[in-house]
Write a protein that holds these residues in place. Structure first.
Motif, PDB file in Angstrom:
ATOM      1  N   LYS A   5       0.823  -1.024  -0.124  1.00 31.35           N
ATOM      2  CA  LYS A   5       0.029  -0.064  -0.063  1.00 31.35           C
ATOM      3  C   LYS A   5       0.939   1.102   0.008  1.00 31.35           C
ATOM      4  O   LYS A   5       1.857   1.245   0.800  1.00 31.35           O
ATOM      5  CB  LYS A   5      -0.984   0.075   1.284  1.00 31.35           C
ATOM      6  N   ARG A   6       0.344   2.089  -0.847  1.00 27.42           N
ATOM      7  CA  ARG A   6       1.251   3.296  -0.897  1.00 27.42           C
ATOM      8  C   ARG A   6       0.820   4.472  -0.093  1.00 27.42           C
ATOM      9  O   ARG A   6      -0.232   4.520   0.433  1.00 27.42           O
ATOM     10  CB  ARG A   6       0.993   4.112  -2.313  1.00 27.42           C
ATOM     11  N   GLU A  28      -2.284   7.336  -2.340  1.00 28.48           N
ATOM     12  CA  GLU A  28      -2.929   6.461  -3.362  1.00 28.48           C
ATOM     13  C   GLU A  28      -2.843   7.075  -4.664  1.00 28.48           C
ATOM     14  O   GLU A  28      -2.463   6.611  -5.489  1.00 28.48           O
ATOM     15  CB  GLU A  28      -4.034   5.889  -2.748  1.00 28.48           C
ATOM     16  N   ARG A  29      -3.464   8.683  -4.718  1.00 29.22           N
ATOM     17  CA  ARG A  29      -3.660   9.109  -5.864  1.00 29.22           C
ATOM     18  C   ARG A  29      -2.948  10.441  -6.055  1.00 29.22           C
ATOM     19  O   ARG A  29      -3.436  11.326  -6.172  1.00 29.22           O
ATOM     20  CB  ARG A  29      -5.064   9.408  -6.134  1.00 29.22           C
ATOM     21  N   GLU A  30      -1.859  10.308  -5.640  1.00 25.88           N
ATOM     22  CA  GLU A  30      -1.070  11.852  -5.901  1.00 25.88           C
ATOM     23  C   GLU A  30      -0.762  12.116  -7.248  1.00 25.88           C
ATOM     24  O   GLU A  30      -0.733  11.398  -8.273  1.00 25.88           O
ATOM     25  CB  GLU A  30       0.421  11.773  -5.165  1.00 25.88           C
TER      26      GLU A  30
END
Length: 310
Positions: free
Chosen positions: A66-67, A70-72
């Motif tokens: 997991k980052r 998530e949506r950078e």
């Protein structure tokens, strides 16, 4: 005190031993007590082996990585620079400035082709008239060095020093000549004072050279007083009346009888009093065993990690 055996004071050093809290059950030794019955009854939990860490997700709780974001947003610096260049180009009023003719390139070093001013006189390649070069001349030549070593003549640049004799008593003869020349310049003898050394600067006033007169004889006899001496020396008081004026007083009987006192070592019954014995050491557990019981006991033995990791 119990009718048989020793008292609590003599056994463990306390007044009275406390009673033990129990319900009357019999004591069973520690080796016969059941310990952790559930460990060997019914089904047990069998965990898997330890997984080694790698680049995969094996050994982690999550199956996917997991980052943090998530949506950078993705920023492209080249794209931002192009957009800024387009915005600045829209501010121009007309077309871009183009010169009437292209620039001219030089055809070599020192060429002024394509420049505005042309050649410069100070930087021209013409030679300035100079004086003819005159050689400094040849260096002077010397003879080659002579071969030899220390002790050979005619090797150095200077000539060989001629021999001159040096007499053995030359310094003594020179000193003798100087003394003779010094005495020849003196007119008279040495200056000397008409004095001789004395003990004092002036004559001794206490010195008497004349003979003394004969001593006078006296016929009368002088009477000397004899000092007083006591008949006997003083006596010291050595535990008696030896040094006092009066003799030791005579003995006189006591008019009243002496009262006998009871001994403090006996009680009312007349028996000898024996004090109670001093404090005695009580049985004490070792500090090592107490710390071990506090750290590891029957309730938390399975929660403490083992020393070895495998």
């Amino acid at each position: 005190m119990p009718p048989e055996g020793k008292s609590d004071m003599e056994r463990i050093g306390i007044f009275k031993e406390l009673g033990y809290i129990s319900i009357g059950d019999k004591y069973t030794p520690f080796i016969y007590r059941p310990f952790n019955d559930s460990a060997y009854k019914n089904k047990q939990m069998l965990p898997g082996g330890v997984k080694s860490k790698s680049a995969l997700q094996t050994g982690y709780f999550d199956t996917e990585f997991k980052r943090i974001f998530e949506r950078e947003a993705l920023t492209d610096p080249v794209r931002i620079a192009r957009q800024y260049k387009i915005q600045q180009a829209k501010k121009n009023i007309g077309k871009a400035f183009l010169p009437s003719n292209g620039e001219k390139k030089t055809c070599g070093m020192g060429s002024y082709y394509g420049t505005i001013g042309g050649p410069i006189q100070a930087m021209s390649t013409l030679q300035i008239p100079r004086k003819p070069n005159k050689s400094a001349g040849k260096n002077f030549y010397t003879n080659p060095p002579k071969k030899g070593s220390y002790g050979y003549p005619d090797i150095t640049l200077s000539k060989m020093v001629s021999y001159s004799s040096d007499p053995y008593d030359r310094a003594k003869e020179m000193l003798k000549r100087e003394i003779m020349s010094h005495k020849s310049m003196l007119k008279g003898g040495a200056f000397r004072l008409n004095l001789h050394p004395n003990e004092c600067f002036d004559s001794n006033p206490y010195k008497f050279d004349k003979p003394l007169p004969p001593p006078k004889k006296t016929d009368g006899k002088k009477h000397f007083m004899v000092p007083f001496k006591p008949s006997s020396p003083s006596k010291k008081n050595g535990g008696m009346k030896a040094g006092t004026f009066d003799s030791y007083p005579s003995y006189s009987a006591e008019p009243y009888g002496t009262k006998k006192t009871k001994s403090s070592m006996t009680n009312k019954e007349g028996k000898i009093f024996h004090p109670s014995p001093g404090p005695k050491s009580t049985p004490v557990k070792s500090i090592i065993s107490l710390n071990a019981n506090k750290a590891v006991n029957a309730t938390n033995y399975n929660q403490i990690p083992s020393v070895m990791a495998y």
